[in-house]
Enzyme design. Structure first.
Site, PDB file in Angstrom:
ATOM      1  N   ASP A  39      44.965  38.781  77.412  1.00  0.00           N
ATOM      2  CA  ASP A  39      46.059  39.052  78.347  1.00  0.00           C
ATOM      3  C   ASP A  39      46.585  40.467  78.126  1.00  0.00           C
ATOM      4  O   ASP A  39      46.966  40.839  77.003  1.00  0.00           O
ATOM      5  CB  ASP A  39      47.185  38.042  78.046  1.00  0.00           C
ATOM      6  CG  ASP A  39      47.909  37.589  79.293  1.00  0.00           C
ATOM      7  OD1 ASP A  39      47.599  38.099  80.376  1.00  0.00           O
ATOM      8  OD2 ASP A  39      48.767  36.700  79.155  1.00  0.00           O
TER       9      ASP A  39
ATOM     10  N   LYS B 113      43.185  39.637  81.513  1.00  0.00           N
ATOM     11  CA  LYS B 113      44.022  39.079  82.590  1.00  0.00           C
ATOM     12  C   LYS B 113      45.154  40.061  82.887  1.00  0.00           C
ATOM     13  O   LYS B 113      45.756  40.610  81.939  1.00  0.00           O
ATOM     14  CB  LYS B 113      44.586  37.710  82.174  1.00  0.00           C
ATOM     15  CG  LYS B 113      45.490  37.088  83.253  1.00  0.00           C
ATOM     16  CD  LYS B 113      45.741  35.619  83.014  1.00  0.00           C
ATOM     17  CE  LYS B 113      46.795  35.321  81.988  1.00  0.00           C
ATOM     18  NZ  LYS B 113      48.118  35.891  82.279  1.00  0.00           N
TER      19      LYS B 113
ATOM     20  N   GLU C 203      50.565  30.339  88.837  1.00  0.00           N
ATOM     21  CA  GLU C 203      51.593  29.745  87.965  1.00  0.00           C
ATOM     22  C   GLU C 203      52.859  29.444  88.763  1.00  0.00           C
ATOM     23  O   GLU C 203      53.354  30.290  89.530  1.00  0.00           O
ATOM     24  CB  GLU C 203      51.914  30.722  86.813  1.00  0.00           C
ATOM     25  CG  GLU C 203      52.998  30.177  85.889  1.00  0.00           C
ATOM     26  CD  GLU C 203      53.093  30.876  84.546  1.00  0.00           C
ATOM     27  OE1 GLU C 203      52.266  31.769  84.257  1.00  0.00           O
ATOM     28  OE2 GLU C 203      54.003  30.510  83.774  1.00  0.00           O
TER      29      GLU C 203
ATOM     30  N   SER D  27      51.837  34.795  76.019  1.00  0.00           N
ATOM     31  CA  SER D  27      52.786  33.749  75.589  1.00  0.00           C
ATOM     32  C   SER D  27      52.858  33.700  74.064  1.00  0.00           C
ATOM     33  O   SER D  27      53.773  33.095  73.514  1.00  0.00           O
ATOM     34  CB  SER D  27      52.363  32.392  76.150  1.00  0.00           C
ATOM     35  OG  SER D  27      50.997  32.137  75.883  1.00  0.00           O
TER      36      SER D  27
END
Ligand code: KIV
Length: 296
Positions: free
Chosen positions: A93, A123, A192, A55
């Site tokens: 990530d 991740k 999510e 993100s």
């Protein structure tokens, strides 16, 4: 339920501790961080997991979505976060394209996160179809966190950021995804953008902790994006976002006050200035006076 009060000496968070928390029904907290300062604040506030999420493509770099962020960009931010995190589990990530070509390339990129940026786990987005690849990364001694449901790296396939798992077929697939990743040996599973009922079923079914974002309160833990928590994200927040502070208002007010003080010469004050010692000042005054006298 054991909750360590803020400020108490804390244990280092490990995958084993996360499992213990699930067993004892102790909620797990997770926040993203992308730089040294925010990482220190998040870690010192007692958050269990610090995620350097992709993100950052949007929050830090201003991209429209997460797809264009590169491994190099992720590593650059993750190294800074590493320097700020002492107790939380540090998760990096894997960005889009870093694990999609082959398992070999996934292991190579994941090992860069460990060797160069010091993460304790990576991740990887995706369910059942990524289980084999995730096994390969775990075989290379790299713990992996799974991420299913609304996976932002699949935005073009999903046709937008849409809540997933709303039909019976989609729920069955999500259950298969969760079980496959649990069996593959993930340390935790991010859920999510799915209905809370589905997240509750998954949480009850699998052995590892679920960390929800837009997945309801029955998950074993919750994650938010740092910029969402502090109203620093711009644009319309998602339904699940709760602002715990107004960073945008705080920063705007501070910046405007600075600008006004500079404009009116209120900043810096004498107390905010460095001074010569009285001896040097007197000597300087003498020199200046002599120079002036010579000019006359
Ligand atoms: O990139 C990210 O911040 C994430 C969280 C929202 C789970 O993947």
């Amino acid at each position: 339920m054991k909750i360590t009060p803020i400020g108490d000496p804390r244990q280092k968070v490990t995958p084993a501790l996360l499992r213990e928390k699930k067993l004892h029904h102790e909620p797990i907290s997770c926040l993203t961080a992308y730089d040294y300062a925010s990482a220190r604040l998040v870690d010192e506030a007692g958050i269990d997991i610090v995620l350097v999420g992709d993100s950052l493509a949007m929050t830090m770099l201003g991209y429209e979505n997460t797809l264009s962020v590169t491994v190099e960009e992720m590593l650059h931010h993750t190294k800074a976060v590493r320097r700020g995190v002492k107790k939380a589990l540090l998760l990096g990530d894997m960005p889009y394209g870093s694990f999609h070509v082959s398992a070999e390339e996934a292991v190579r990129n994941a090992s860069r996160f460990v060797k160069e940026a010091g993460v304790e786990a990576v991740k990887i987005e995706g369910g059942e179809k990524r289980a084999e690849l995730i096994r390969c990364v775990i075989d290379a001694e790299i713990p992996v966190a799974g991420h299913i449901g609304l996976t932002p790296q699949s935005v073009n396939v999903m046709g937008g950021y849409k809540v997933q798992g709303k039909s019976l077929t989609a729920i069955e697939q999500l259950m298969r995804d969760a079980v496959a990743l649990d069996r593959a040996g993930v340390v935790c599973l991010f859920l999510e953008g799915i209905p809370r009922e589905v997240a509750a079923l998954i949480t009850a079914e699998i052995s590892v902790p679920t960390i929800g974002i837009g997945a309801g309160p029955e998950c074993d833990g919750q994650v938010l994006v740092f910029h969402d928590l502090l109203n620093l994200s711009f644009g319309q927040p998602a339904k699940f976002v709760r602002h715990y502070g107004d960073g945008a208002a705080l920063i705007t007010q501070a910046v405007q006050a600075f600008r006004a003080d500079v404009g009116s010469r209120q900043y810096p004050s004498d107390a905010e200035s460095y001074h010569l010692s009285s001896e040097t000042r007197e000597a300087l005054e003498t020199v200046l006076e002599r120079k002036q006298a010579m000019r006359r």
